[in-house]
Design a protein around this motif. Sequence first.
Motif, PDB file in Angstrom:
ATOM      1  N   TRP A   1       0.864  -1.188   0.000  1.00 54.75           N
ATOM      2  CA  TRP A   1       0.000   0.000   0.000  1.00 54.75           C
ATOM      3  C   TRP A   1       0.893   1.227   0.000  1.00 54.75           C
ATOM      4  O   TRP A   1       1.691   1.426   0.913  1.00 54.75           O
ATOM      5  CB  TRP A   1      -0.932  -0.008   1.224  1.00 54.75           C
ATOM      6  CG  TRP A   1      -1.878   1.154   1.202  1.00 54.75           C
ATOM      7  CD1 TRP A   1      -1.760   2.311   1.916  1.00 54.75           C
ATOM      8  CD2 TRP A   1      -3.062   1.289   0.412  1.00 54.75           C
ATOM      9  NE1 TRP A   1      -2.801   3.155   1.609  1.00 54.75           N
ATOM     10  CE2 TRP A   1      -3.618   2.551   0.687  1.00 54.75           C
ATOM     11  CE3 TRP A   1      -3.711   0.460  -0.514  1.00 54.75           C
ATOM     12  CZ2 TRP A   1      -4.781   3.014   0.077  1.00 54.75           C
ATOM     13  CZ3 TRP A   1      -4.879   0.922  -1.121  1.00 54.75           C
ATOM     14  CH2 TRP A   1      -5.397   2.179  -0.817  1.00 54.75           C
TER      15      TRP A   1
ATOM     16  N   CYS B   1     -18.443   9.428  -3.414  1.00 54.10           N
ATOM     17  CA  CYS B   1     -17.699   8.174  -3.502  1.00 54.10           C
ATOM     18  C   CYS B   1     -18.664   7.014  -3.320  1.00 54.10           C
ATOM     19  O   CYS B   1     -19.753   7.177  -2.772  1.00 54.10           O
ATOM     20  CB  CYS B   1     -16.636   8.093  -2.406  1.00 54.10           C
ATOM     21  SG  CYS B   1     -15.260   9.215  -2.648  1.00 54.10           S
TER      22      CYS B   1
ATOM     23  N   LYS C   1     -16.897  -0.311  -3.386  1.00 53.44           N
ATOM     24  CA  LYS C   1     -16.731  -1.473  -4.264  1.00 53.44           C
ATOM     25  C   LYS C   1     -16.447  -2.691  -3.393  1.00 53.44           C
ATOM     26  O   LYS C   1     -15.554  -2.629  -2.535  1.00 53.44           O
ATOM     27  CB  LYS C   1     -15.572  -1.221  -5.231  1.00 53.44           C
ATOM     28  CG  LYS C   1     -15.242  -2.403  -6.100  1.00 53.44           C
ATOM     29  CD  LYS C   1     -14.265  -2.005  -7.186  1.00 53.44           C
ATOM     30  CE  LYS C   1     -13.679  -3.232  -7.840  1.00 53.44           C
ATOM     31  NZ  LYS C   1     -12.392  -3.624  -7.260  1.00 53.44           N
TER      32      LYS C   1
ATOM     33  N   ASP D   1     -12.987  -1.526  -1.004  1.00 50.75           N
ATOM     34  CA  ASP D   1     -12.486  -0.296  -1.631  1.00 50.75           C
ATOM     35  C   ASP D   1     -13.545   0.797  -1.618  1.00 50.75           C
ATOM     36  O   ASP D   1     -14.733   0.517  -1.735  1.00 50.75           O
ATOM     37  CB  ASP D   1     -12.150  -0.533  -3.114  1.00 50.75           C
ATOM     38  CG  ASP D   1     -11.027  -1.528  -3.321  1.00 50.75           C
ATOM     39  OD1 ASP D   1     -10.306  -1.819  -2.349  1.00 50.75           O
ATOM     40  OD2 ASP D   1     -10.878  -2.005  -4.454  1.00 50.75           O
TER      41      ASP D   1
ATOM     42  N   LEU E   1     -14.282   4.060  -3.983  1.00 49.56           N
ATOM     43  CA  LEU E   1     -13.847   4.600  -5.265  1.00 49.56           C
ATOM     44  C   LEU E   1     -14.484   5.949  -5.541  1.00 49.56           C
ATOM     45  O   LEU E   1     -15.601   6.226  -5.118  1.00 49.56           O
ATOM     46  CB  LEU E   1     -14.240   3.664  -6.426  1.00 49.56           C
ATOM     47  CG  LEU E   1     -13.817   2.201  -6.429  1.00 49.56           C
ATOM     48  CD1 LEU E   1     -14.068   1.599  -7.804  1.00 49.56           C
ATOM     49  CD2 LEU E   1     -12.374   2.009  -6.036  1.00 49.56           C
TER      50      LEU E   1
ATOM     51  N   ARG F   1     -11.771   5.253  -9.467  1.00 50.85           N
ATOM     52  CA  ARG F   1     -10.407   5.205  -8.948  1.00 50.85           C
ATOM     53  C   ARG F   1     -10.454   5.025  -7.442  1.00 50.85           C
ATOM     54  O   ARG F   1     -11.314   5.580  -6.759  1.00 50.85           O
ATOM     55  CB  ARG F   1      -9.666   6.508  -9.262  1.00 50.85           C
ATOM     56  CG  ARG F   1      -9.289   6.649 -10.698  1.00 50.85           C
ATOM     57  CD  ARG F   1      -9.122   8.110 -11.021  1.00 50.85           C
ATOM     58  NE  ARG F   1      -8.904   8.284 -12.432  1.00 50.85           N
ATOM     59  CZ  ARG F   1      -7.700   8.472 -12.986  1.00 50.85           C
ATOM     60  NH1 ARG F   1      -6.624   8.521 -12.236  1.00 50.85           N
ATOM     61  NH2 ARG F   1      -7.583   8.614 -14.283  1.00 50.85           N
ATOM     62  N   LYS F   2      -9.475   4.277  -6.958  1.00 48.27           N
ATOM     63  CA  LYS F   2      -9.482   3.930  -5.536  1.00 48.27           C
ATOM     64  C   LYS F   2      -8.964   5.088  -4.687  1.00 48.27           C
ATOM     65  O   LYS F   2      -7.858   5.566  -4.897  1.00 48.27           O
ATOM     66  CB  LYS F   2      -8.602   2.688  -5.365  1.00 48.27           C
ATOM     67  CG  LYS F   2      -8.569   2.080  -4.007  1.00 48.27           C
ATOM     68  CD  LYS F   2      -8.211   0.605  -4.155  1.00 48.27           C
ATOM     69  CE  LYS F   2      -7.732  -0.033  -2.890  1.00 48.27           C
ATOM     70  NZ  LYS F   2      -7.620  -1.495  -3.012  1.00 48.27           N
TER      71      LYS F   2
ATOM     72  N   GLY G   1      -8.535   2.036   0.773  1.00 46.16           N
ATOM     73  CA  GLY G   1      -8.477   0.579   0.864  1.00 46.16           C
ATOM     74  C   GLY G   1      -8.575   0.184   2.329  1.00 46.16           C
ATOM     75  O   GLY G   1      -8.088   0.912   3.202  1.00 46.16           O
TER      76      GLY G   1
ATOM     77  N   ALA H   1      -5.862   5.031  -9.170  1.00 47.78           N
ATOM     78  CA  ALA H   1      -5.937   5.619  -7.833  1.00 47.78           C
ATOM     79  C   ALA H   1      -6.234   7.111  -7.921  1.00 47.78           C
ATOM     80  O   ALA H   1      -5.982   7.749  -8.938  1.00 47.78           O
ATOM     81  CB  ALA H   1      -4.614   5.401  -7.094  1.00 47.78           C
TER      82      ALA H   1
ATOM     83  N   SER I   1     -13.511  -7.145 -10.434  1.00 52.50           N
ATOM     84  CA  SER I   1     -13.382  -5.902 -11.209  1.00 52.50           C
ATOM     85  C   SER I   1     -14.696  -5.650 -11.926  1.00 52.50           C
ATOM     86  O   SER I   1     -15.378  -6.569 -12.373  1.00 52.50           O
ATOM     87  CB  SER I   1     -12.201  -5.951 -12.170  1.00 52.50           C
ATOM     88  OG  SER I   1     -12.350  -7.028 -13.036  1.00 52.50           O
TER      89      SER I   1
END
Length: 252
Positions: free
Chosen positions: A56, A102, A105, A109, A111, A115-116, A119, A155, A248
């Motif tokens: 990370w 946001c 996911k 996550d 997102l 985009r992340k 985490g 990200a 995904s």
Amino acid sequence: RAQLTSAVLGQEIHYFCEVDSTNNEAKKLAANGCPEGTIVVAETQVTGRGRLARSWFSPFGKGIWLSVVLRPPFGPMDAAKCTLMAAVGVNRAINAVTGVGCGIKWPNDILWNNRKVVGILTEMSAELDVINYVVIGMGINVSIEHFPSELAPIAASLSVATGRSISRVKLLAAILDELENVYVLVKKSGFAPVLAAWRKESITLGRQVDVRGFDRSFSGVAIDIDADGALLVKTPQGVERVLAGDVSISPV
Ligand code: BT5
């Protein structure tokens, strides 16, 4: 501490300039009997971890690298749902403090724009059917402007998403408040209300997904999560249940 409003989370704070991983520190503290709600935060992590020994990216001063120790009264089977619980709490705090839209996911996550930005890594120690402690690790990208090339397409950080600077202290206080709220709710009413909230904030449900499990890969439509927090994916062969793995989301 003076700027925190949560009752239990953050009562004991361990702050580091640099640490290997806040989860490692939190696990050591937990094994040595620290009180529930103890948090570990660091400006940077040298070996910040994701799941399955992934790393990370935790640049100095540019994120909230946080671990929270809980001693929940439920069994090890419920620990995976702590990740979903934390995602709901963190997502609410982010949306409240930054106003940025946001979504969650499955399973770990948060997102923005695919985009992340967050985490979550939950780790547990249990003996037989009793949890000794759960450490919930959260990495929140606050003001990272440049990611390494392999992360750049996947990200994002909150300041880039909002176009303004975000106070880490304010956001940390909100995260601890919201996490405490969902945790209190779980202890009082079980996981069902929090799983219901998760469904509303999810960006996975209703989407075509590719699943890479430990021993199998397949595609289908994510239709729901079940009472264990497992993702239910409808395939031509029937409904598959995914308790752990990577998902995904196919572009629409
Ligand atoms: C996670 O794993 O997303 C869990 C990350 C948890 C980090 C926190 S920070 C505080 C605490 N202490 C720790 O040591 N860990 C926790 P996973 O789903 O396996 O995703 C890992 C993948 O995300 C990597 O392989 C990269 O592709 C990507 N990644 C790494 N750093 C990132 C970052 N800063 N932002 C967005 N994506 C990143």
